[in-house]
Design a protein around this motif. Structure first.
Motif, PDB file in Angstrom:
ATOM      1  N   THR A 152       2.341  -7.153   9.127  1.00  0.00           N
ATOM      2  CA  THR A 152       2.813  -6.617   8.025  1.00  0.00           C
ATOM      3  C   THR A 152       1.818  -6.886   7.083  1.00  0.00           C
ATOM      4  OG1 THR A 152       4.984  -6.988   8.029  1.00  0.00           O
ATOM      5  CG2 THR A 152       4.711  -6.596   5.749  1.00  0.00           C
ATOM      6  N   GLY A 153       1.725  -6.232   6.190  1.00  0.00           N
ATOM      7  CA  GLY A 153       0.403  -6.698   5.424  1.00  0.00           C
ATOM      8  C   GLY A 153      -0.436  -5.188   3.856  1.00  0.00           C
ATOM      9  N   GLY A 154      -1.316  -5.172   3.256  1.00  0.00           N
ATOM     10  CA  GLY A 154      -1.166  -4.429   2.576  1.00  0.00           C
ATOM     11  C   GLY A 154      -0.229  -4.141   1.539  1.00  0.00           C
ATOM     12  N   ALA A 155       0.077  -5.164   0.897  1.00  0.00           N
ATOM     13  CA  ALA A 155       0.794  -5.182  -0.111  1.00  0.00           C
ATOM     14  C   ALA A 155       0.426  -4.309  -2.034  1.00  0.00           C
ATOM     15  CB  ALA A 155       1.848  -7.022  -0.618  1.00  0.00           C
ATOM     16  N   VAL A 156       1.220  -4.220  -2.150  1.00  0.00           N
ATOM     17  CA  VAL A 156       1.171  -2.691  -3.198  1.00  0.00           C
ATOM     18  C   VAL A 156       2.012  -2.879  -4.363  1.00  0.00           C
ATOM     19  CG1 VAL A 156       0.331  -0.810  -4.468  1.00  0.00           C
ATOM     20  CG2 VAL A 156      -0.181  -1.181  -2.024  1.00  0.00           C
ATOM     21  N   SER A 157       0.891  -3.830  -5.816  1.00  0.00           N
ATOM     22  CA  SER A 157       2.517  -3.596  -6.726  1.00  0.00           C
ATOM     23  C   SER A 157       2.068  -1.671  -7.281  1.00  0.00           C
ATOM     24  CB  SER A 157       1.947  -5.233  -7.521  1.00  0.00           C
ATOM     25  OG  SER A 157       1.801  -5.423  -6.519  1.00  0.00           O
TER      26      SER A 157
END
Length: 390
Positions: A152-157
Motif C-alpha cells: 500500500t502506498g501512493g497517498a494522494v491528498s
C-alpha cells in the motif's frame, strides 16, 4: 511464491517491499466531466527496486481515511494505464512489466458519481508478481526478494479550490475531443522530465478536431481513415478544422505569439522538432496571475494579435492549422500556471456553456447523453457544438 504484506511493525521481522509507490504532484482538484462524473486526475510512480522484473496484477484505490475500496483495476486494465519512464513512443505504448530498476507511471482517473462522494485523500494497494532474477545478485537478494507482493502506498491528498471556468476556444458544431481525459492518450502520456521533476504537462489538455458526424462509419478502421476531411486527403485545406477561427476563452493579455512555423502535410510528422516547436504556431494568453491558456497547431501567419495586446472573451485571435507535432488539423488547448506549455503545471478547466452532442464510436455518433452542458470538461471521443461567433 511467497506473499509479503505491506509494512513492517515492531512485532514482525523486517522484509523487503520492493515497489516504491509515490504520487506525482500537484494534488488533483475534482473536475466534472461530460459523463457527469467527478474526476480526480493524477499519476503514480512505481519504482521497481527488486532485482527481477515486476508485473502489476491489480491496483485498488482506497479511501485514505476509511480504507474502503473505491475502484479496482486488474490485468489488461492495469496495462492500459501503464507507461514506462523514458519511453517516448508516440502514441504511448502501454507497458506490461517493470524491468528491474525501472519506474512505471500509472495514469489514474478516480471517478465519483457526486461531489459529496469525493474523499479528502486516497491511497493505493498494488499487487504484483516478479519474474526471474537479474544475473549476479547476492545471496541475500536471492533469498529475500519475494515472488509476489501486496503493498500500500501512493497517498494522494485531494486538492482544494475549483477548476478554471472558460468560454469555448472554438465556434460551431461537430467538434470532437480526440485526445482528452480520461485514458492513456498522447496527452496523458506526456509525462516529461522538465524543471527537475516528471511533469504531467498535458494532463487536462484536449485536442479538438472537426468531423462529419453524419458519416457511417465515422472512423474506417480497415482503411485507416476518418470523416474529418472532404476531397484530397493530402491537402490541409481539405480538413474541416483547417482555417477555423480560434477564440479567446476569457478577457486576457497576449504573452506569447509564434506564427512563422510551417504547416505539416496531413499525416506526415515533421522530424527534428525542438521542445519549443512541438506545439507549432501558438498563442499563450494570460487570463490572470497563475492562469495561462495555450493554443497550439495554429495556421501559419494567421495570428491577429501581438504580445501585450488585451483581448476580449470570444474575440478571434488566430485560425486553426496543422503546424508542429500533429497528424492533421486540430486545436490543442489547455490551461497552465505559467507561460511555458510543457514546463508549467497543467490546470483543470471546464467550459462554461456548450451543447453535448454525444459519444463518438468508429461506427456512428451515440446521442443518448446529448444535451446542454454547463461547467464541464470534454471527455475523450465526445462530440460538441459551441455557440456561433458573433
Amino acid at each position: 511464491m511467497s506473499s509479503v504484506p505491506t509494512g513492517t511493525s515492531a512485532n514482525e521481522p523486517e522484509h523487503f517491499t520492493p515497489l516504491i509507490i509515490t504520487s506525482i504532484s500537484p494534488d488533483p482538484v475534482p473536475v466534472t466531466g461530460t459523463d457527469r462524473k467527478i474526476y480526480l486526475v493524477y499519476e503514480l510512480q512505481v519504482l521497481n527496486a527488486a532485482p527481477r522484473p515486476a508485473t502489476i496484477t491489480s491496483v485498488d484505490t482506497l479511501g485514505g481515511a476509511s480504507g474502503e475500496i473505491l475502484a479496482s483495476l486488474t490485468g489488461d486494465q492495469v496495462v492500459a494505464r501503464s507507461l514506462l519512464v523514458a519511453d517516448y513512443a508516440l502514441p504511448p505504448v502501454p507497458a506490461t512489466t517493470i524491468p528491474a530498476g525501472r519506474t512505471l507511471l500509472l495514469v489514474m482517473d478516480a471517478a465519483f458519481d457526486a461531489a459529496g462522494s469525493v474523499p479528502t485523500s486516497i491511497v493505493h494497494r498494488i499487487t504484483a508478481t516478479f519474474g526471474d532474477f537479474d544475473p549476479n545478485q547476492g545471496d541475500f537478494a536471492l533469498n529475500n526478494f519475494p515472488g509476489r507482493i501486496t503493498q500500500t502506498g501512493g497517498a494522494v491528498s485531494v486538492g482544494t479550490g475549483a477548476p478554471e471556468v472558460v468560454a469555448p476556444p472554438l465556434a460551431g458544431p461537430d467538434w470532437v475531443a480526440v485526445n482528452a481525459c480520461c485514458e492513456l492518450s498522447p496527452h496523458r502520456g506526456a509525462m516529461l522530465p522538465l524543471d527537475g521533476r516528471i511533469n504531467g504537462a498535458e494532463r487536462y489538455a484536449v485536442d479538438f478536431a472537426k468531423f462529419d458526424l453524419t458519416a457511417e462509419p465515422i472512423v474506417d478502421l480497415e482503411k485507416g481513415t476518418q470523416a474529418s476531411f472532404s476531397g484530397d486527403p493530402d491537402k490541409n485545406e481539405s480538413y474541416f478544422a483547417f482555417g477555423q477561427p480560434i477564440l479567446a476563452v476569457a478577457d486576457a493579455e497576449v504573452v506569447t505569439v509564434v506564427q512563422d512555423l510551417p504547416e505539416a502535410p496531413p499525416h506526415v510528422f515533421l522530424q527534428g522538432l525542438g521542445v519549443g516547436e512541438l506545439g507549432g504556431n501558438h498563442v499563450v494568453l494570460k487570463l490572470r496571475d497563475g492562469v495561462y491558456a495555450f493554443y497550439g497547431h495554429l495556421k501559419t501567419g494567421s495570428v491577429t494579435v501581438a504580445v501585450g495586446d488585451r483581448v476580449q472573451v470570444g474575440e478571434q485571435i488566430a485560425e486553426l492549422g496543422n503546424s508542429g507535432n500533429t497528424s492533421e488539423a486540430h486545436l490543442h488547448f489547455h490551461l497552465m500556471n505559467g507561460p511555458l506549455p510543457l514546463t508549467a503545471t497543467n490546470l483543470p478547466w471546464v467550459i462554461d456553456s456548450f451543447t453535448w452532442d454525444g459519444d463518438v464510436t468508429p461506427e456512428k455518433l451515440l446521442t443518448a447523453t446529448a444535451g446542454e452542458r454547463t461547467d464541464e470538461l470534454p471527455l475523450i471521443y465526445g462530440a460538441m457544438t459551441f455557440p456561433a461567433v458573433g
